[in-house]
Design an enzyme around this catalytic site. Structure first.
Site, PDB file in Angstrom:
ATOM      1  N   CYS A   1     -19.073  52.506  64.280  1.00  0.00           N
ATOM      2  CA  CYS A   1     -20.476  52.728  64.663  1.00  0.00           C
ATOM      3  C   CYS A   1     -20.479  53.349  66.064  1.00  0.00           C
ATOM      4  O   CYS A   1     -19.482  53.920  66.486  1.00  0.00           O
ATOM      5  CB  CYS A   1     -21.295  51.446  64.579  1.00  0.00           C
ATOM      6  SG  CYS A   1     -20.862  50.159  65.768  1.00  0.00           S
TER       7      CYS A   1
ATOM      8  N   ASN B   1     -19.498  49.876  68.957  1.00  0.00           N
ATOM      9  CA  ASN B   1     -18.607  48.842  68.433  1.00  0.00           C
ATOM     10  C   ASN B   1     -18.998  47.450  68.920  1.00  0.00           C
ATOM     11  O   ASN B   1     -18.146  46.620  69.204  1.00  0.00           O
ATOM     12  CB  ASN B   1     -17.151  49.179  68.794  1.00  0.00           C
ATOM     13  CG  ASN B   1     -16.119  48.361  68.052  1.00  0.00           C
ATOM     14  OD1 ASN B   1     -15.066  48.081  68.604  1.00  0.00           O
ATOM     15  ND2 ASN B   1     -16.370  47.968  66.823  1.00  0.00           N
TER      16      ASN B   1
ATOM     17  N   CYS C   1     -22.138  45.958  67.330  1.00  0.00           N
ATOM     18  CA  CYS C   1     -23.044  45.328  66.362  1.00  0.00           C
ATOM     19  C   CYS C   1     -22.616  45.610  64.922  1.00  0.00           C
ATOM     20  O   CYS C   1     -22.035  44.749  64.272  1.00  0.00           O
ATOM     21  CB  CYS C   1     -24.505  45.694  66.625  1.00  0.00           C
ATOM     22  SG  CYS C   1     -24.865  47.451  66.555  1.00  0.00           S
ATOM     23  N   ARG C   2     -22.856  46.800  64.405  1.00  0.00           N
ATOM     24  CA  ARG C   2     -22.612  47.052  62.983  1.00  0.00           C
ATOM     25  C   ARG C   2     -21.133  47.020  62.598  1.00  0.00           C
ATOM     26  O   ARG C   2     -20.752  46.340  61.639  1.00  0.00           O
ATOM     27  CB  ARG C   2     -23.224  48.398  62.576  1.00  0.00           C
ATOM     28  CG  ARG C   2     -24.736  48.391  62.649  1.00  0.00           C
ATOM     29  CD  ARG C   2     -25.310  49.753  62.390  1.00  0.00           C
ATOM     30  NE  ARG C   2     -25.039  50.630  63.533  1.00  0.00           N
ATOM     31  CZ  ARG C   2     -25.332  51.919  63.553  1.00  0.00           C
ATOM     32  NH1 ARG C   2     -25.868  52.496  62.505  1.00  0.00           N
ATOM     33  NH2 ARG C   2     -25.093  52.631  64.623  1.00  0.00           N
ATOM     34  N   SER C   3     -20.297  47.753  63.309  1.00  0.00           N
ATOM     35  CA  SER C   3     -18.887  47.811  62.891  1.00  0.00           C
ATOM     36  C   SER C   3     -18.155  46.483  63.083  1.00  0.00           C
ATOM     37  O   SER C   3     -17.381  46.093  62.207  1.00  0.00           O
ATOM     38  CB  SER C   3     -18.154  48.983  63.544  1.00  0.00           C
ATOM     39  OG  SER C   3     -18.202  48.931  64.942  1.00  0.00           O
TER      40      SER C   3
ATOM     41  N   ASP D   1     -29.441  50.797  62.668  1.00  0.00           N
ATOM     42  CA  ASP D   1     -29.181  50.177  63.961  1.00  0.00           C
ATOM     43  C   ASP D   1     -30.052  48.926  64.047  1.00  0.00           C
ATOM     44  O   ASP D   1     -31.271  49.006  63.938  1.00  0.00           O
ATOM     45  CB  ASP D   1     -29.539  51.160  65.080  1.00  0.00           C
ATOM     46  CG  ASP D   1     -29.090  50.690  66.434  1.00  0.00           C
ATOM     47  OD1 ASP D   1     -29.089  49.473  66.689  1.00  0.00           O
ATOM     48  OD2 ASP D   1     -28.746  51.550  67.260  1.00  0.00           O
TER      49      ASP D   1
END
Length: 172
Positions: A27, A30, A32-34, A144
């Site tokens: 993401c 690095n 939150c999402r990944s 996001d």
């Protein structure tokens, strides 16, 4: 907790050379999402007995947060479902990652384009959208979470759980 029926055959999880399959989630920063995808993938691989056959990591396209732990909101939302993101640390994706990983999974179309521009031509087939492995969600963007508040972090968890189960099913 979300569960997808999985096949029992394990051979495809190991590459032809007998090495672990390596998966990188990407993401922006690095945090939150990944790392959410990485934490979920590590949890389920361990629970399914695949942790010796598959290795996971995450990175960001930008170096904004290198060395930092995931966002506290991402950690809290993940912890509520039994995932521990606290030990993870942000890093920036490198050109070497394209050679080192079997799958480089972008969290959204924008990151997919960035990764495709960075990627040496011989490794382009490794770079795909993370949600292309999802079963309940259409291939596209993991949004996001910052724009959706606490609900945004829950939505990211739902999507990551679904895509991780699809990915692990494929690797089995």
């Amino acid at each position: 907790m979300f569960a997808v029926p999985l096949k029992s055959h394990l051979e495809p999880a190991v590459s032809a050379a007998g090495n672990k399959k390596r998966v990188l989630f990407v993401c922006t920063g690095n945090i939150c999402r990944s790392p959410t995808a990485e934490g979920i993938a590590r949890f389920w691989a361990r629970k399914m007995g695949l942790d010796g056959l598959v290795e996971f990591d995450s990175a960001g396209t930008h170096g904004y947060h290198v060395g930092e732990a995931p966002d506290l909101r991402a950690q809290r939302a993940a912890a509520a479902r039994g995932y521990d993101l606290a030990p993870l640390r942000a890093r920036q994706v490198t050109r070497k990652d394209f050679a080192d990983f079997d799958y480089v999974l972008a969290m959204d179309e924008g990151h997919l384009r960035q990764l495709q521009r960075m990627c040496p031509p011989e490794f382009r087939d490794k770079v795909t959208l993370f949600l292309s492995h999802a079963e309940r969600f259409a291939p596209g963007d993991v949004p996001d979470p910052y724009y959706g508040g606490d609900k945004g972090f829950e939505e990211v968890l739902d999507m990551c759980e679904d895509a991780v189960h699809g990915l692990l099913d494929k690797l089995r």
